[in-house]
Structures are given as structure tokens and as C-alpha cells.
Design an enzyme around this catalytic site. Sequence first.
Site, PDB file in Angstrom:
ATOM      1  N   ASN A 247       0.804  -1.229   0.000  1.00 10.05           N
ATOM      2  CA  ASN A 247       0.000   0.000   0.000  1.00 10.05           C
ATOM      3  C   ASN A 247       0.832   1.273   0.000  1.00 10.05           C
ATOM      4  OD1 ASN A 247       0.783  -0.804   2.657  1.00 10.05           O
ATOM      5  ND2 ASN A 247      -0.656   0.683   3.526  1.00 10.05           N
TER       6      ASN A 247
ATOM      7  N   TYR B  83      15.578  -4.531  14.048  1.00  7.83           N
ATOM      8  CA  TYR B  83      15.314  -4.501  12.612  1.00  7.83           C
ATOM      9  C   TYR B  83      16.391  -5.259  11.840  1.00  7.83           C
ATOM     10  CZ  TYR B  83      14.266  -2.454   8.006  1.00  7.83           C
ATOM     11  OH  TYR B  83      13.950  -2.260   6.687  1.00  7.83           O
TER      12      TYR B  83
END
Length: 239
Positions: free
Chosen positions: A11, A145
Amino acid sequence: MSRSVLVTGGNRGIGLAIAQAFAEAGDKVAITSRSGEVPEALAKYDVLAVRCDITDAQQVEDAFKEIDEAHGRVEVLVANAGITKDTLLLRMSEEDFSSVLDTNLTGTFRVVKHAAKGMLRLRKGRVVLISSVVGLSGSAGQANYAASKAGLVGFARSLARELGSRNITVNVVAPGFVETDMTAVLGDERRAEILAGVPLGRYAAPAEIASAVRFLSSDDAAYITGAVVPVDGGLGMGH
């Protein structure tokens, strides 16, 4: 021929550019996001937007059922969805660490496992995992991360060995710094510091990451599997 393509986190940012590239090539594209909305940039294409939080196993299962019914079994999977919760180690909570791994690594496991079931039946498939230069070189304040993105490399290479005999390739794209909403919030000083370490002297455009993904998903890349392709302007050389 038009293929059934799924891009998780399609998106915005890199995922959006990847979804757009496949849609422009005439593939049947589905995207997942937590909102389930079709982005404005994809409105002119016949893209299927599915609401799915990849940390929820039931939502992942339901998403694949919806995609299979609309487009057929997924032939190309791009596992792009991910989050960051950056902070220094001594300030990092258990939740900061575990939530990033649950989304970026375990979430990828969930979607790849579902896609692989269909690919094994089809005896063909392309899987591309979106890692990061940080997963290869490390970055202060991003231990969670970096760990999640490094884990994708071992995951992909294991699957490349496991699934290769069924004509399924599994590869990794490791972007450097890309012009997206996530990097737009960086201050001028930090941006200059980053660019000083990039031999090409600029950030990547999302479309440049998409080009590498499309190549690895093409017939031209049929003999490439278990590879880690850096698209980072030279930032991660040597890793």
C-alpha cells in the site's frame, strides 16, 4: 502470461512501487495491508486489496483464500511488509524487539508457507523477500530490525535448497536508503550523513527496487536462487 502476484505491504513505499510494476506488466496483482484499502496510485489498475495483518495467522490464511478465489494460486510472492521500532539496545524493550521480529521475520514465514503450498502444487514459483542493507552491515539503534532482516537471508537460502527441485526460486533483495515516507522524516543532517556513505551519492527511487524484484521474478532469472541482490548504491559493499 498474466500471473497471480502477491505483494505484502503493497500500500505504500517500496511495496507500492513493486505492485505497480507488476500491474503495469499485466499481472494479476493482490496486495495486503492492515487497512485493506487500494492506494490512489493503484486505482487505475485492477488490483485486489486485502486486509491482512501478517502477525495474525488466521488473517494470513483468510487472505490467501480470498486471493486464490480471485486470481488463482499465488505464483509470485513478494514479502515486503515490515516495521521498525528503532532505539538503542539499553532502551529497547522486549516488545520493541519481539514485535519487529514477529512482523518482519515470522510474518514473512507465515506468508511464504501459505504461498509455497500452492507453488508446490503448480511445480513452479518465484519468492522474493525484501531485506535491507542494514541486515547485512548492521546499524546502531536498529538491532531488532537488523536481526529480522538478516534472518530473512538464512530463511531464503534454506528454502532455496528445500524448494528448488520443484522449480521454485527464493531470492532476497536488500535495498539501501530509498526515497519513501519512512526516510522523508529524517533531518537534513542525518540525510547528509547517510549520503556520504553511498558511492552513488543519492537515495534510490522505489521503482529501482521494483525493477530488481521484477527481474528476479522473470524467466530471465530462472537459474538464480538463494541470491542476495543489493540495491543500495554501493552502501553495503563487502557484506
